[in-house]
Enzyme design. Structure first.
Site, mmCIF file in Angstrom:
data_model
loop_
_atom_site.group_PDB
_atom_site.id
_atom_site.type_symbol
_atom_site.label_atom_id
_atom_site.label_comp_id
_atom_site.label_asym_id
_atom_site.label_seq_id
_atom_site.Cartn_x
_atom_site.Cartn_y
_atom_site.Cartn_z
ATOM 1 N N ASN A 9 0.910 -1.048 -0.097
ATOM 2 C CA ASN A 9 0.179 0.429 -0.359
ATOM 3 C C ASN A 9 0.745 1.384 -0.279
ATOM 4 O O ASN A 9 1.529 1.953 0.947
ATOM 5 C CB ASN A 9 -0.975 -0.224 1.275
ATOM 6 C CG ASN A 9 -2.010 1.011 1.243
ATOM 7 O OD1 ASN A 9 -2.200 1.839 0.427
ATOM 8 N ND2 ASN A 9 -2.782 1.680 2.992
ATOM 9 N N TRP A 10 1.076 1.754 -1.069
ATOM 10 C CA TRP A 10 2.187 2.848 -1.157
ATOM 11 C C TRP A 10 1.189 4.308 -0.719
ATOM 12 O O TRP A 10 2.256 4.964 -0.853
ATOM 13 C CB TRP A 10 1.718 3.082 -3.245
ATOM 14 C CG TRP A 10 3.517 2.059 -3.392
ATOM 15 C CD1 TRP A 10 3.981 1.152 -2.366
ATOM 16 C CD2 TRP A 10 4.693 2.685 -4.013
ATOM 17 N NE1 TRP A 10 5.147 0.553 -3.451
ATOM 18 C CE2 TRP A 10 5.383 1.938 -4.015
ATOM 19 C CE3 TRP A 10 4.581 4.228 -4.513
ATOM 20 C CZ2 TRP A 10 7.017 2.220 -4.923
ATOM 21 C CZ3 TRP A 10 6.356 4.175 -6.032
ATOM 22 C CH2 TRP A 10 6.714 2.760 -5.004
ATOM 23 N N LYS A 11 0.313 3.967 -0.430
ATOM 24 C CA LYS A 11 -0.504 5.432 -0.010
ATOM 25 C C LYS A 11 0.129 6.778 -1.306
ATOM 26 O O LYS A 11 0.231 6.000 -1.826
ATOM 27 C CB LYS A 11 -0.045 5.521 2.282
ATOM 28 C CG LYS A 11 -0.452 4.633 2.365
ATOM 29 C CD LYS A 11 -0.044 4.805 3.654
ATOM 30 C CE LYS A 11 -0.613 3.127 5.012
ATOM 31 N NZ LYS A 11 -0.043 3.634 6.269
ATOM 32 N N HIS A 94 -9.501 0.879 4.464
ATOM 33 C CA HIS A 94 -8.272 1.524 4.951
ATOM 34 C C HIS A 94 -8.645 2.609 6.418
ATOM 35 O O HIS A 94 -9.097 2.818 6.441
ATOM 36 C CB HIS A 94 -7.511 2.086 4.579
ATOM 37 C CG HIS A 94 -6.377 1.807 4.986
ATOM 38 N ND1 HIS A 94 -5.812 2.809 5.324
ATOM 39 C CD2 HIS A 94 -5.187 1.045 4.754
ATOM 40 C CE1 HIS A 94 -4.259 2.646 5.370
ATOM 41 N NE2 HIS A 94 -3.943 1.466 5.611
ATOM 42 N N GLU A 96 -6.747 4.661 7.600
ATOM 43 C CA GLU A 96 -6.704 5.914 7.031
ATOM 44 C C GLU A 96 -8.202 7.368 6.434
ATOM 45 O O GLU A 96 -8.255 8.450 6.626
ATOM 46 C CB GLU A 96 -5.212 6.157 6.272
ATOM 47 C CG GLU A 96 -4.198 5.477 7.590
ATOM 48 C CD GLU A 96 -2.553 5.192 6.438
ATOM 49 O OE1 GLU A 96 -3.077 5.888 5.367
ATOM 50 O OE2 GLU A 96 -2.637 4.910 7.038
ATOM 51 N N GLU A 162 -5.822 -4.971 10.297
ATOM 52 C CA GLU A 162 -4.241 -3.833 10.442
ATOM 53 C C GLU A 162 -5.145 -3.312 12.003
ATOM 54 O O GLU A 162 -5.411 -2.420 11.795
ATOM 55 C CB GLU A 162 -4.781 -3.260 9.505
ATOM 56 C CG GLU A 162 -4.303 -3.629 8.267
ATOM 57 C CD GLU A 162 -3.754 -2.502 7.034
ATOM 58 O OE1 GLU A 162 -2.466 -2.710 6.845
ATOM 59 O OE2 GLU A 162 -4.524 -1.508 7.442
ATOM 60 N N GLY A 168 1.608 2.001 10.912
ATOM 61 C CA GLY A 168 3.272 3.624 10.405
ATOM 62 C C GLY A 168 3.255 4.036 11.827
ATOM 63 O O GLY A 168 4.596 4.830 11.927
ATOM 64 N N SER A 207 3.111 -2.172 10.231
ATOM 65 C CA SER A 207 4.433 -2.178 10.457
ATOM 66 C C SER A 207 5.071 -3.318 10.445
ATOM 67 O O SER A 207 5.930 -3.974 10.754
ATOM 68 C CB SER A 207 4.219 -1.162 12.274
ATOM 69 O OG SER A 207 4.102 -0.073 12.118
ATOM 70 N N GLY A 228 2.652 -1.287 4.007
ATOM 71 C CA GLY A 228 2.758 0.179 3.934
ATOM 72 C C GLY A 228 4.130 0.460 3.796
ATOM 73 O O GLY A 228 5.091 0.460 2.608
#
Ligand code: PGA
Length: 248
Positions: A9-11, A94, A96, A162, A168, A207, A228
């Site tokens: 997941n490159w965000k 997700h 976020e 998650e 992160g 992480s 991520g």
């Protein structure tokens, strides 16, 4: 036997140049193998990513999609358009998006339905916040987040557990914590979706790094990872794929 999935997941990171270089290197390193590899860059990078990955074992995914196929939804992206671009996977729900952009269980589920209707493989994210874990509500949260999933197509569903407190932050769930949540999810999804839940891939995310991937992915009900930060570097992402049982 569940084939492991390792997804990047490159965000909101990357450029046309960096995704091309990353994928060229990844495709080179993993021309074939057991685990499925998925890379999810930002929307504008999808065509370039599909082009480089085409014909390889690396599939390309988006990070979100809308639940309607067209209409007055400024800034949203329709699932059939993703398919038209050659995108095969999409992340939905997700944390976020839940925390920053108003995503709710119901809207995430609508997105998952629309994505599956377009033939996309959905990575549906669930997981508790730190406050919820400290209040001992983890399993209740997972139960709530999977409500109404009975009509999802199991063949187009991958679930990512998650824990929000691990995303992160450098703080990873212990292998035992991950296994507990995954075993609960598999039982829960068995109740909701029936026997097909036994074949669902349940990914751990939060992480994941080269040095913890093998142990996390070695747990009975952990069938891969959603990565991520460590997916932005091709060496560390490759090491995680190897940790999942991929080739050399
Ligand atoms: P992280 O992110 O690996 O940087 O913790 C995981 C994710 O948000 O999917």
């Amino acid at each position: 036997m569940r084939i492991p999935v390792v997804a990047a997941n490159w965000k909101m990171h990357g450029s046309v140049e960096s995704i091309q270089a990353f994928l060229e290197s990844l495709v080179d390193r993993f021309p074939s193998g057991e685990s499925q590899v998925v890379v999810c860059p930002p929307f504008p990078l999808l065509p370039a990513a599909v082009l480089v990955a085409s014909g390889s074992r690396v599939a390309i995914g988006a990070q979100n999609c809308h639940w309607e196929n067209k209409g007055a939804f400024t800034g949203e992206v329709a699932p059939p358009l993703l398919r038209e671009l050659g995108v095969a996977w999409v992340i939905v729900g997700h944390s976020e998006r839940r925390q920053l952009f108003g995503e709710r269980d119901e809207t995430a589920l609508k997105r998952a339905h629309a994505a599956q209707a377009a033939g996309l493989q959905v990575i549906f994210c669930v997981g508790e916040t730190l406050e919820q874990r400290e209040r001992d509500e983890t399993l209740a949260v997972l139960e709530r987040q999977t409500q109404g999933w009975q009509d999802l197509k199991p063949g187009l569903l991958t679930v990512a557990y998650e824990p929000v407190w691990a995303i992160g932050t450098g703080r990873t769930a212990s292998p035992a914590q991950a296994q507990e949540a995954h075993a609960f999810l598999r039982r829960r999804l068995g109740e909701v979706m029936g026997p097909a839940a036994a074949g669902l891939r349940l990914l751990y995310g939060g992480s994941v790094k080269p040095d913890n991937a093998a142990e996390l992915l070695g747990q009975l009900d952990v069938d891969g990872a959603l990565v991520g930060g460590a997916s932005l570097d091709v060496d560390s992402f490759s090491a995680i794929i190897r940790g999942a049982g991929g080739p050399g």
